[in-house]
Write a protein that holds these residues in place. Structure first.
Motif, PDB file in Angstrom:
ATOM      1  N   ILE A 172     -12.203   1.604   6.578  1.00 42.62           N
ATOM      2  CA  ILE A 172     -11.027   2.189   7.231  1.00 42.62           C
ATOM      3  C   ILE A 172     -10.245   1.110   7.988  1.00 42.62           C
ATOM      4  CG2 ILE A 172     -10.285   3.762   9.070  1.00 42.62           C
ATOM      5  CD1 ILE A 172     -12.715   5.559   8.167  1.00 42.62           C
ATOM      6  N   LYS A 173     -10.948   0.269   8.724  1.00 45.19           N
ATOM      7  CA  LYS A 173     -10.298  -0.806   9.496  1.00 45.19           C
ATOM      8  C   LYS A 173      -9.571  -1.775   8.553  1.00 45.19           C
ATOM      9  CE  LYS A 173     -10.081  -3.447  13.363  1.00 45.19           C
ATOM     10  NZ  LYS A 173      -9.422  -3.112  14.580  1.00 45.19           N
ATOM     11  N   LEU A 174     -10.221  -2.129   7.444  1.00 43.89           N
ATOM     12  CA  LEU A 174      -9.606  -3.051   6.489  1.00 43.89           C
ATOM     13  C   LEU A 174      -8.402  -2.416   5.807  1.00 43.89           C
ATOM     14  CD1 LEU A 174     -12.830  -4.601   4.946  1.00 43.89           C
ATOM     15  CD2 LEU A 174     -11.291  -5.640   6.622  1.00 43.89           C
ATOM     16  N   HIS A 175      -8.494  -1.127   5.517  1.00 43.41           N
ATOM     17  CA  HIS A 175      -7.355  -0.452   4.903  1.00 43.41           C
ATOM     18  C   HIS A 175      -6.176  -0.397   5.867  1.00 43.41           C
ATOM     19  CE1 HIS A 175      -4.969   2.937   3.230  1.00 43.41           C
ATOM     20  NE2 HIS A 175      -5.124   2.175   2.159  1.00 43.41           N
ATOM     21  N   ASP A 176      -6.464  -0.183   7.142  1.00 43.87           N
ATOM     22  CA  ASP A 176      -5.392  -0.206   8.150  1.00 43.87           C
ATOM     23  C   ASP A 176      -4.705  -1.571   8.171  1.00 43.87           C
ATOM     24  OD1 ASP A 176      -5.966   2.408   8.851  1.00 43.87           O
ATOM     25  OD2 ASP A 176      -7.036   1.873  10.698  1.00 43.87           O
ATOM     26  N   GLU A 177      -5.499  -2.638   8.120  1.00 46.71           N
ATOM     27  CA  GLU A 177      -4.935  -3.995   8.119  1.00 46.71           C
ATOM     28  C   GLU A 177      -4.150  -4.244   6.835  1.00 46.71           C
ATOM     29  OE1 GLU A 177      -3.849  -7.648   9.580  1.00 46.71           O
ATOM     30  OE2 GLU A 177      -4.811  -6.004  10.658  1.00 46.71           O
ATOM     31  N   PHE A 178      -4.684  -3.790   5.718  1.00 48.18           N
ATOM     32  CA  PHE A 178      -4.020  -3.889   4.416  1.00 48.18           C
ATOM     33  C   PHE A 178      -2.655  -3.189   4.486  1.00 48.18           C
ATOM     34  CE2 PHE A 178      -3.343  -1.773   0.261  1.00 48.18           C
ATOM     35  CZ  PHE A 178      -3.321  -2.852  -0.592  1.00 48.18           C
ATOM     36  N   ASN A 179      -2.616  -1.987   5.048  1.00 50.49           N
ATOM     37  CA  ASN A 179      -1.357  -1.250   5.176  1.00 50.49           C
ATOM     38  C   ASN A 179      -0.373  -1.952   6.085  1.00 50.49           C
ATOM     39  OD1 ASN A 179      -1.712   0.878   3.428  1.00 50.49           O
ATOM     40  ND2 ASN A 179      -2.684   2.173   4.955  1.00 50.49           N
ATOM     41  N   ARG A 180      -0.881  -2.581   7.142  1.00 44.89           N
ATOM     42  CA  ARG A 180      -0.001  -3.312   8.059  1.00 44.89           C
ATOM     43  C   ARG A 180       0.750  -4.404   7.308  1.00 44.89           C
ATOM     44  NH1 ARG A 180      -1.150  -7.000  13.386  1.00 44.89           N
ATOM     45  NH2 ARG A 180      -1.832  -8.498  11.835  1.00 44.89           N
ATOM     46  N   CYS A 181       0.087  -5.018   6.360  1.00 36.29           N
ATOM     47  CA  CYS A 181       0.714  -6.054   5.528  1.00 36.29           C
ATOM     48  C   CYS A 181       1.936  -5.482   4.815  1.00 36.29           C
ATOM     49  CB  CYS A 181      -0.314  -6.574   4.517  1.00 36.29           C
ATOM     50  SG  CYS A 181       0.294  -7.784   3.352  1.00 36.29           S
ATOM     51  N   PHE A 182       1.815  -4.273   4.288  1.00 36.69           N
ATOM     52  CA  PHE A 182       2.922  -3.656   3.564  1.00 36.69           C
ATOM     53  C   PHE A 182       3.932  -3.031   4.501  1.00 36.69           C
ATOM     54  CE2 PHE A 182      -0.334  -3.938   0.339  1.00 36.69           C
ATOM     55  CZ  PHE A 182       0.389  -4.480  -0.709  1.00 36.69           C
ATOM     56  N   ASP A 183       3.484  -2.486   5.621  1.00 37.37           N
ATOM     57  CA  ASP A 183       4.404  -1.895   6.592  1.00 37.37           C
ATOM     58  C   ASP A 183       5.397  -2.921   7.099  1.00 37.37           C
ATOM     59  OD1 ASP A 183       3.237   0.572   6.379  1.00 37.37           O
ATOM     60  OD2 ASP A 183       2.058   0.405   8.206  1.00 37.37           O
ATOM     61  N   SER A 184       4.931  -4.135   7.384  1.00 37.91           N
ATOM     62  CA  SER A 184       5.812  -5.187   7.890  1.00 37.91           C
ATOM     63  C   SER A 184       6.899  -5.509   6.881  1.00 37.91           C
ATOM     64  CB  SER A 184       5.008  -6.453   8.190  1.00 37.91           C
ATOM     65  OG  SER A 184       4.070  -6.199   9.188  1.00 37.91           O
ATOM     66  N   LYS A 185       6.516  -5.636   5.624  1.00 41.40           N
ATOM     67  CA  LYS A 185       7.487  -5.956   4.585  1.00 41.40           C
ATOM     68  C   LYS A 185       8.445  -4.782   4.366  1.00 41.40           C
ATOM     69  CE  LYS A 185       4.256  -9.093   2.451  1.00 41.40           C
ATOM     70  NZ  LYS A 185       3.638  -9.284   3.728  1.00 41.40           N
ATOM     71  N   LYS A 186       7.927  -3.549   4.420  1.00 45.65           N
ATOM     72  CA  LYS A 186       8.755  -2.361   4.253  1.00 45.65           C
ATOM     73  C   LYS A 186       9.773  -2.272   5.389  1.00 45.65           C
ATOM     74  CE  LYS A 186       8.347   2.645   3.989  1.00 45.65           C
ATOM     75  NZ  LYS A 186       7.435   3.783   4.102  1.00 45.65           N
ATOM     76  N   ASN A 187       9.333  -2.474   6.613  1.00 47.13           N
ATOM     77  CA  ASN A 187      10.232  -2.419   7.760  1.00 47.13           C
ATOM     78  C   ASN A 187      11.298  -3.501   7.672  1.00 47.13           C
ATOM     79  OD1 ASN A 187       8.863  -0.263   8.832  1.00 47.13           O
ATOM     80  ND2 ASN A 187       7.580  -1.512  10.162  1.00 47.13           N
ATOM     81  N   LEU A 188      10.910  -4.697   7.225  1.00 44.59           N
ATOM     82  CA  LEU A 188      11.864  -5.789   7.082  1.00 44.59           C
ATOM     83  C   LEU A 188      12.920  -5.430   6.046  1.00 44.59           C
ATOM     84  CD1 LEU A 188      12.691  -8.670   7.852  1.00 44.59           C
ATOM     85  CD2 LEU A 188      11.164  -9.493   6.071  1.00 44.59           C
ATOM     86  N   ASN A 189      12.496  -4.867   4.909  1.00 44.50           N
ATOM     87  CA  ASN A 189      13.447  -4.471   3.872  1.00 44.50           C
ATOM     88  C   ASN A 189      14.381  -3.370   4.373  1.00 44.50           C
ATOM     89  OD1 ASN A 189      12.465  -6.303   2.039  1.00 44.50           O
ATOM     90  ND2 ASN A 189      11.044  -4.860   1.095  1.00 44.50           N
ATOM     91  N   GLN A 190      13.856  -2.428   5.161  1.00 42.76           N
ATOM     92  CA  GLN A 190      14.701  -1.377   5.727  1.00 42.76           C
ATOM     93  C   GLN A 190      15.713  -1.968   6.702  1.00 42.76           C
ATOM     94  OE1 GLN A 190      11.850   1.375   7.325  1.00 42.76           O
ATOM     95  NE2 GLN A 190      11.661   2.504   5.407  1.00 42.76           N
ATOM     96  N   GLN A 191      15.298  -2.950   7.500  1.00 42.60           N
ATOM     97  CA  GLN A 191      16.204  -3.590   8.445  1.00 42.60           C
ATOM     98  C   GLN A 191      17.323  -4.310   7.690  1.00 42.60           C
ATOM     99  OE1 GLN A 191      13.720  -6.163  10.752  1.00 42.60           O
ATOM    100  NE2 GLN A 191      12.980  -4.536  12.091  1.00 42.60           N
ATOM    101  N   LYS A 192      16.968  -5.026   6.620  1.00 35.42           N
ATOM    102  CA  LYS A 192      17.968  -5.743   5.836  1.00 35.42           C
ATOM    103  C   LYS A 192      18.961  -4.770   5.205  1.00 35.42           C
ATOM    104  CE  LYS A 192      15.280  -9.861   4.734  1.00 35.42           C
ATOM    105  NZ  LYS A 192      14.604 -10.621   3.676  1.00 35.42           N
TER     106      LYS A 192
END
Length: 149
Positions: free
Chosen positions: A119-139
């Motif tokens: 669960i902890k690793l999946h949360d970290e894995f998702n954080r990797c994608f959340d950051s990129k998703k948020n950046l793309n939304q900001q752009k």
């Protein structure tokens, strides 16, 4: 370079940095596993297949999965990759010599149930994608703002 906030994980009373980025995803793919397959293995999901072996889909087009146990080997390899990447980030930011851990070392000292690790690793894995998703939304938002002005 911006400061990277690292999560950590406590194993046998010691805190280890935890970070998932493109380097970790590249290592996962280099092992012969797709990123999607990796996610399913740490979540303990198995694709439901028809008699011909093709994946089954729900009415919205999503692949159907059944729940099973997380794959321990995948969980422990991911733990090692994410801890070692955390150490590399610390080294880059502070200049201190990076440490590293092996799967065997982690197997010997680990006192965290593997489902909790997953669960902890999946949360970290998702954080990797959340950051990129948020950046793309900001752009995209910035682009809209520029074109409407």
């Amino acid at each position: 370079m911006k400061h990277i906030e690292l999560n950590d994980i406590e194993i046998s009373g010691e805190k280890y940095p935890l970070y998932c980025d493109m380097n970790v995803l590249e290592e996962i793919q280099s092992s012969g596993m797709s990123v999607n397959e990796f996610e399913r293995k740490i979540l303990g999901l198995e694709v439901i297949r028809d008699e011909a072996g093709a994946p089954k889909y729900n009415d919205k087009g999503a692949i159907l999965n059944k729940q099973k146990e997380p794959d321990i080997k995948t969980v422990m390899n991911a733990l090692m990759l994410m801890i070692n990447e955390g150490y590399k980030v610390q080294e880059f930011q502070s200049g201190a010599k990076a440490k590293s851990v092996t799967v065997n070392e982690l197997n010997m000292i680990n006192d965290v149930p593997y489902v909790v690790l997953a669960i902890k690793l999946h949360d970290e894995f998702n954080r990797c994608f959340d950051s990129k998703k948020n950046l793309n939304q900001q752009k995209a938002t910035q682009k809209k703002t520029k074109t409407t002005n």
